[in-house]
Motif scaffolding. Structure first.
Motif, PDB file in Angstrom:
ATOM      1  N   ALA B  17       0.845  -1.198   0.000  1.00 34.63           N
ATOM      2  CA  ALA B  17       0.000   0.000   0.000  1.00 34.63           C
ATOM      3  C   ALA B  17       0.876   1.242   0.000  1.00 34.63           C
ATOM      4  N   CYS B  18       0.345   2.337  -0.563  1.00 34.40           N
ATOM      5  CA  CYS B  18       1.053   3.614  -0.514  1.00 34.40           C
ATOM      6  C   CYS B  18       1.271   3.997   0.955  1.00 34.40           C
ATOM      7  N   PRO B  19       2.326   4.788   1.240  1.00 34.43           N
ATOM      8  CA  PRO B  19       2.507   5.269   2.616  1.00 34.43           C
ATOM      9  C   PRO B  19       1.285   6.065   3.055  1.00 34.43           C
ATOM     10  N   GLY B  20       0.753   5.703   4.206  1.00 30.44           N
ATOM     11  CA  GLY B  20      -0.403   6.447   4.719  1.00 30.44           C
ATOM     12  C   GLY B  20      -1.739   5.996   4.168  1.00 30.44           C
ATOM     13  N   CYS B  21      -1.768   4.878   3.441  1.00 32.99           N
ATOM     14  CA  CYS B  21      -3.007   4.442   2.782  1.00 32.99           C
ATOM     15  C   CYS B  21      -4.110   4.126   3.780  1.00 32.99           C
ATOM     16  N   ALA B  24      -5.518   0.406   3.528  1.00 34.57           N
ATOM     17  CA  ALA B  24      -4.740  -0.576   4.288  1.00 34.57           C
ATOM     18  C   ALA B  24      -5.101  -0.508   5.765  1.00 34.57           C
ATOM     19  N   LEU B  25      -5.280   0.706   6.246  1.00 30.73           N
ATOM     20  CA  LEU B  25      -5.665   0.890   7.648  1.00 30.73           C
ATOM     21  C   LEU B  25      -7.007   0.208   7.909  1.00 30.73           C
ATOM     22  N   ASP B 213       0.619  12.465   2.722  1.00 31.93           N
ATOM     23  CA  ASP B 213       0.627  11.097   3.229  1.00 31.93           C
ATOM     24  C   ASP B 213      -0.032  10.964   4.597  1.00 31.93           C
ATOM     25  N   HIS B 214       0.058  12.018   5.404  1.00 28.19           N
ATOM     26  CA  HIS B 214      -0.404  11.925   6.784  1.00 28.19           C
ATOM     27  C   HIS B 214      -1.837  12.409   6.954  1.00 28.19           C
ATOM     28  N   GLU B 215      -2.496  12.805   5.874  1.00 30.03           N
ATOM     29  CA  GLU B 215      -3.749  13.553   6.027  1.00 30.03           C
ATOM     30  C   GLU B 215      -5.025  12.726   5.916  1.00 30.03           C
ATOM     31  N   GLY B 216      -4.912  11.461   5.545  1.00 31.51           N
ATOM     32  CA  GLY B 216      -6.121  10.698   5.239  1.00 31.51           C
ATOM     33  C   GLY B 216      -7.099  10.616   6.386  1.00 31.51           C
TER      34      GLY B 216
END
Lengths: 386, 289, 548
Positions: B17-21, B24-25, B213-216
């Motif tokens: 998964a992309c970083p921060g996805c 995936a979380l 990346d950190h905003e999702g």
């Protein structure tokens, strides 16, 4: 399982249903389409009466029906479905998916014309257009043969892990009544062992199926499938031989009828073989040296058997109740490929007969045979002969 | 406030998964809650990539990869087969994207719901075909940029949660990664119910929506508090329960964080706010019953 | 068909855990204790989030011990401190600063009530250090030295130690018994106090240095500045320091008093006079809104009936037998004057007169530097010190009001200066330097306010002005324990990890590992997305660029 067995008056579709019941299929996803519906109606009846322990899934399309078959099969249960024509076309994507997954599904297909325009008539183009999807393909000429072939198909499919489809034509076989010998459950169980695959979807095992592979892995998957298809040829022969021992009915993966000294063999599949049988009898009665070569197994193509059958025959007349625009009849094309380079091989005359479900009588076939005996060099196209 | 989320050890590190996805979380929370007695079904999607290419998997349970239209059908087939084998207690969960749920997979989903198949269907909704480069799906919201709607999508997002509610299946819920305890509670609740269960999880896509990346997670909360994606449950098609809804955050606060809305004029933003307001007012009435 | 070697379809055979996705990242999360803005603003450098957390967990003694590692007088500072921590608190930008001051008072009072003892000093070093001046700065320096195992003697000019804390704060702000209890507890550690022992000359200091390895000068700023208009002897003009030292026992002739000055001492004097039943006026050069006493003290004085005139000056004093006539004018202060220098400009046609029986001078204080004039450098009436509080003599250190300009003369600043001086002395004696690298405090932007529901700030209440002005009982009432716990719960704990597990739960790659004592990043799998940093409520983890 309970219910009747022994000699019964059944149409082709109902015979298939009895075959599936004897095979003890457990999960049956279905979607109705003319002229397949009596198969699923009969199975529903068996289940409702408690004669069959199976889960009928009334799916919303054939594509979903096949999708459910694949995943259920990979979960380790014996599955069944049936379709025809448009439904089979709609399944095309997942037919490839099934063989790629090596899921031993058995499907009954009722050969019907494909739109457009609409029609419900016997024509084998539907299943023949799927011959590249990696499925074992059988073509049956009678209700009895269809019942027997369903059981053989399970045995072969499960041994080599390749899905199998059993085809018979609309109305000529699907809806015509004949006397059928329905084997006993004990005999069926003797012939067909339970399905217990070692590799399946199970949390106790933990493995997954179907994710992305690299080129090398994909190549190896295909070689594995090729290997399985090759094994299927031998297994099909063995299954037929064993079935013959148990029931007295060995159909053969190819069948030669009155081939002795034949100058011409009529080569065909499905119900046309039954009609051609009568034509052969008519011709032989007049002293015309013509025999019948019926092709039952189309995939994997029984090349050796066909080359052996046609080794010393001068002419072969292929009757195709199917049509591929741009090439003509499927069986003619397959035969030419198989026969290429055969020393002393026959000249092949390809005829398109009964495309769209038109009637082809024994007399007409006899007429064509005599015409072909007199004919010169064959065309390399299939010729429309009605 | 500290989350206390009981997790089983099903999801692994090392996936693609992309970083921060956020998908995936979401997968982590879902499969770690369902546990090891589970079989997952995954169509082509980001999730299929996350689950891994052969011979490795990032889920320590069997995963069946199916065709894009077939998630619900395949999941139903597995569950029926398990029951035939006397293993009906194994969870079967389909985890599909919005493309494979709202569009091409909708037919199979609707039919599985009508048959009340005993499966859990989770849609990870990132509002477009993100895995193939951010094309529009019927889950893409009104006026959002996608590569196939560069001037902004002219039609509204399909209201799938209520559509599934109308099927009168035992359990429908919406959830998102910004409220992981709520998502986990819903997965647990779904696990313990029989019949068709549908959970719609909003999973912001960093690349597709134009986020850091950190905003999702943060953006998913703005979707909720602005009333654009309220979190609620529908049981048996009748009982609507609100979990987290509109607290008055302006839609602009949510929209302005995302590159896919950069092209909006003030008139368009106002239009979106009006639609959000009226949708929220309509939905609110269902909770009052 | 060619027969290939045995090939069977492959299902998955393993998990992705062995795949190194750590190679994707360019930044790595690092868990480091970052200073909170309150701790940076605190003149003592107190680790406020740490002790507030102990308090919140109802481990009150543990909280108190964390406070008293640096501050031996929390019950005092909890009452007197100007709480710069609260002014820099990140929660100020959210729903109101955390009530650090009230919580500190709570701990201090509880310790006194429960009789908790200070931690014992470390191993005895057998080295003596002298502290000249027993006010808060001197006592703080003595405390830190004592904890480090030094033998400390405090030389106090007055009758007993305490300085401003003993004699400069009225009882309604600091009850005597509270200070006495904390003082005694401190002295019980083995600090020797020589009372009535003024050190009056450089020679005396040199003599001290024969017996002590170092000296700390905490002389205070005890000399009242007398404005030129009042440069005459008259019993009716008294110094605010003398007035306050009497703690309300010194009566004033007449019914009224005028206080000259606008600072805290002026307000204390005014409110003390009110409690003696006098009508009181305060005359300050500064405007009412800008009084050095600050808004809170000014408001309290006004509520108690003190009349405050801002922006006025006494031009001259007419001394009559029946009273003092103060001829006054409105003034404006020249803004171009350097800091600490007052240049009042008379505003024409604003003259007025006030008659009073008593004038209390509270117009500023200075240190008396005569004892040390030859020994150490001074500037602008203050001793010059470096950042280790060393004077121009390496063995003489200084702290407290003697080194601090007037606007910064707070109790906490004095205590903080004492700590720095003690550290300087220890560094000098043990020949080591402890320079900690400076870290910037956690900004509000690093706080994730999603995790903090709005909770209103609740402060100490004040007794009703009408009632309180009749006695010297405490004006402010501290929070109840229930409210204190609610207020303690408002602390963001900036930069201090509370093991809330957010970072752990929000990692899509499961790359945050929960070790027994702390979090650790699984470097093989962390992709550097920063979700852990974003979802940390308190800025206790930050992304550091990886340059290799």
């Amino acid at each position: 399982m309970s219910g009747e067995h022994g000699r019964m008056l059944l149409n082709g579709n109902h015979a298939v249903a009895y075959g599936v019941k004897l095979a003890r299929a457990k999960v049956i996803p279905v979607y109705p389409i003319t002229p397949q519906t009596p198969i699923l109606e009969k199975l529903s009846e068996f289940q409702a009466k408690g004669e069959m322990t199976a889960d009928l899934m009334t799916m919303e399309s054939e594509h979903s029906a096949m999708a459910a078959c694949i995943s259920a099969s990979l979960t380790g249960v014996r599955v069944f479905t049936a379709s025809a024509s448009q439904g089979l076309m709609l399944m095309h994507e997942v037919l490839h998916y099934a063989s790629g997954a090596q899921a031993p599904i058995v499907m009954a297909n009722v050969n019907r014309t494909i739109g457009s325009p609409w029609g419900f008539w016997p024509d084998q183009t539907d299943s023949l257009a799927q011959r590249d999807t990696g499925w074992i393909q059988y073509y049956c000429e009678s209700a009895q043969e269809s019942l027997d072939t369903v059981l053989q198909a399970y045995r072969v499919a499960e041994k080599v892990r390749v899905p199998a489809m059993v085809s018979h034509e609309a109305f000529y076989v699907s809806h015509s009544l004949e006397v059928v010998d329905v084997p006993s459950p004990d005999l069926a169980d003797q012939f067909l062992p339970p399905f217990e695959p070692a590799l399946r979807l199970d949390p106790a095992i933990g493995s997954s199926w179907g994710s992305v592979v690299n080129q090398d892995m994909f190549y190896r998957h295909r070689r594995a499938l090729d290997r399985s298809m090759e094994e299927a040829l031998a297994e099909a022969g063995e299954a037929d031989r064993l079935w013959g021992e148990l029931t007295g009915r060995a159909w053969g993966i190819v069948e030669l009828y009155r081939p002795e000294d034949a100058e011409l063999l009529i080569c065909t599949m499905g119900s046309m073989a039954g009609t051609a049988r009568e034509a052969v009898d008519l011709l032989r009665a007049r002293g015309v040296p013509v025999g019948l070569l019926k092709v039952k197994l189309v995939r994997p193509v029984p090349a050796a058997a066909l080359r052996e059958a046609l080794a010393n025959v001068a002419k072969v007349m292929v009757l195709d109740r199917n049509f591929a625009p741009g090439t003509g009849g499927f069986l003619r094309q397959e035969l030419c490929a198989v026969l290429y380079g055969l020393a002393g091989g026959p000249r092949v005359y390809g005829y398109l007969t009964g495309v769209g479900g038109t009637n082809v009588s024994p007399g007409r076939i006899a007429e064509l045979a005599e015409e072909t005996l007199r004919a010169g060099e064959p065309s390399f196209y299939s010729i429309w002969k009605g | 406030m500290g989350y206390e989320i009981a997790e089983q050890n099903v999801f692994c590190s090392g996936h693609s998964a992309c970083p921060g996805c956020n998908a995936a979380l979401a997968v982590r929370y879902i499969v770690n809650t369902l546990g090891h007695d589970t079989i997952a079904v995954v169509p082509p999607s980001c999730v299929a990539i996350i689950v891994g290419s052969q011979p490795l998997s990032s889920l320590k349970i069997p995963v069946y990869h199916t065709t894009l239209e077939s998630s619900a059908a395949s999941a139903a087939g597995i569950k029926r087969a398990l029951k035939a084998r006397g293993r009906g207690e194994v969870n079967v969960v389909a985890i599909a994207g919005d493309g494979g749920t709202y569009d091409i997979g909708f037919q199979a989903l609707s039919s599985a719901a009508e048959r009340n198949e005993d499966i859990i269907y989770v849609c990870l909704d990132n509002e477009g075909y993100m895995n193939t480069g951010a094309q529009k799906s019927s889950a893409t919201p009104y006026l959002a940029y996608t590569t196939s709607t560069p001037a902004g999508k002219p039609s509204a997002k399909k209201n799938l949660a209520e559509i599934m509610g109308m099927h009168r299946i035992p359990y429908v819920a919406t959830a998102t990664t910004g409220y992981p305890d709520d998502l986990v509670r819903k997965v647990r609740k779904a696990r313990d119910v029989q019949g068709m269960r549908f959970i719609l999880v909003l999973t912001p896509c960093l690349d597709g929506w134009g986020l850091g990346d950190h905003e999702g997670v943060k953006v998913s909360r703005l979707a909720v508090t602005s009333g654009i994606f309220p979190l609620y449950e529908i049981e048996d098609g009748e009982r609507y329960t609100l979990n987290y809804g509109c607290t008055g955050t302006p839609a602009a606060a949510y929209l302005s964080r995302q590159k896919r809305y950069r092209h909006l004029s003030q008139v368009q933003i106002d239009e979106i706010q009006d639609k959000v307001n009226s949708d929220w007012q309509r939905l609110r009435k269902k909770f009052e019953v | 068909m060619i027969k290939p070697a045995e090939i069977r379809p492959v299902w998955t055979t393993g998990w992705t855990e062995d795949v190194n996705t750590g190679t994707w990242r360019s930044a790595l999360p690092v868990y480091e204790g970052r200073p909170s803005p309150c701790g940076v603003a605190c003149p003592l450098g107190s680790d406020i989030p740490a002790w507030i957390h102990e308090f919140l967990e109802e481990r009150y003694e543990s909280a108190w011990r964390l406070i008293t590692a640096l501050n031996p007088f929390p019950a005092v500072t909890g009452r007197l401190c100007h709480h710069p921590c609260e002014q820099s608190c990140n929660r100020l930008q959210f729903d109101g600063a955390v009530t650090v001051n009230a919580l500190e008072q709570f701990c201090g009072d509880l310790a006194v009530k429960e009789g908790w003892r200070l931690d014992r000093p470390g191993a005895e070093k057998g080295v003596r250090v002298a502290v000249v001046g027993g006010g808060p700065a001197g006592l703080s320096c003595a405390y830190q030295l004592r904890l480090a195992g030094y033998k400390v003697t405090v030389y106090e000019a007055g009758k007993g130690p305490g300085g401003v804390l003993r004699s400069g704060i009225p009882g309604y702000r600091l009850p005597q018994e509270v200070f006495d209890a904390e003082l005694q507890r401190l002295l019980d550690l083995g600090i020797t106090v020589e009372a009535n022992a003024a050190v009056g000359s450089g020679a005396e200091i040199e003599r001290l240095l024969e017996e002590h390895a170092a000296v700390c000068l905490a002389l205070g700023a005890g000399r009242v500045r007398v404005p030129p208009q009042f440069a005459f002897r008259d019993p009716r003009v008294i110094s605010a320091l003398d007035f306050l030292a009497a703690k309300g026992a010194a009566d004033i002739a007449g019914e009224d008093a005028v206080v000259i000055g606008g600072g805290r001492v002026a307000m204390d004097a005014a409110r003390t006079a009110r409690r003696l039943g006098k009508s009181v006026k305060v005359l300050a050069l500064e405007r009412l809104e800008a009084l050095p006493a600050g808004d809170e003290e000014t408001a309290e004085a006004l509520a108690e009936g003190v009349l405050i005139f801002g922006g006025v000056m006494v031009r001259e004093v007419d001394r009559q037998p029946e009273g003092l006539r103060l001829r006054c004018n409105a003034v404006a202060l020249d803004g171009s004057a350097p800091p600490g220098v007052y240049r009042p400009v008379l505003i024409p046609d604003t003259d007025f007169t006030i008659d009073t029986g008593t004038v209390i001078l509270a117009a500023g204080q200075e240190p008396d530097l005569s004892p040390v004039a030859e020994l150490c450098e001074s500037h602008a009436s203050l001793l010059v010190v470096n950042r280790r509080q060393a004077t121009s003599r390496p063995d003489i250190f200084a702290c407290g009001d003697v080194t601090t300009p007037a606007p910064d003369r707070f109790v906490s600043v004095a205590l903080g200066g004492g700590i720095k001086a003690a550290r300087g002395i220890i560094g000098y004696l043990e020949k080591r330097d402890s320079d900690e690298p400076e870290q910037s405090p956690v900004p509000f932007a690093a706080i994730n306010t999603f995790y903090f529901p709005l909770v209103p700030r609740f402060v100490k209440e004040s007794r009703d002005p009408g009632g309180r002005v009749t006695d010297f009982g405490e004006v402010k009432v501290n929070l109840s324990i229930e409210e204190a716990l609610v207020q303690a719960g408002r602390c963001f704990s900036c930069g201090h990890c509370l093991k809330c597990d957010n970072c752990y739960y929000f990692c899509p790659d499961l790359a945050v590992v929960r070790d027994p004592e702390k979090y650790r990043i699984d470097e093989k799998h962390c992709k550097g997305c920063g979700l852990c940093v974003e979802e940390c409520p308190r800025g206790a983890v930050s992304l550091k660029e990886e340059l290799t």
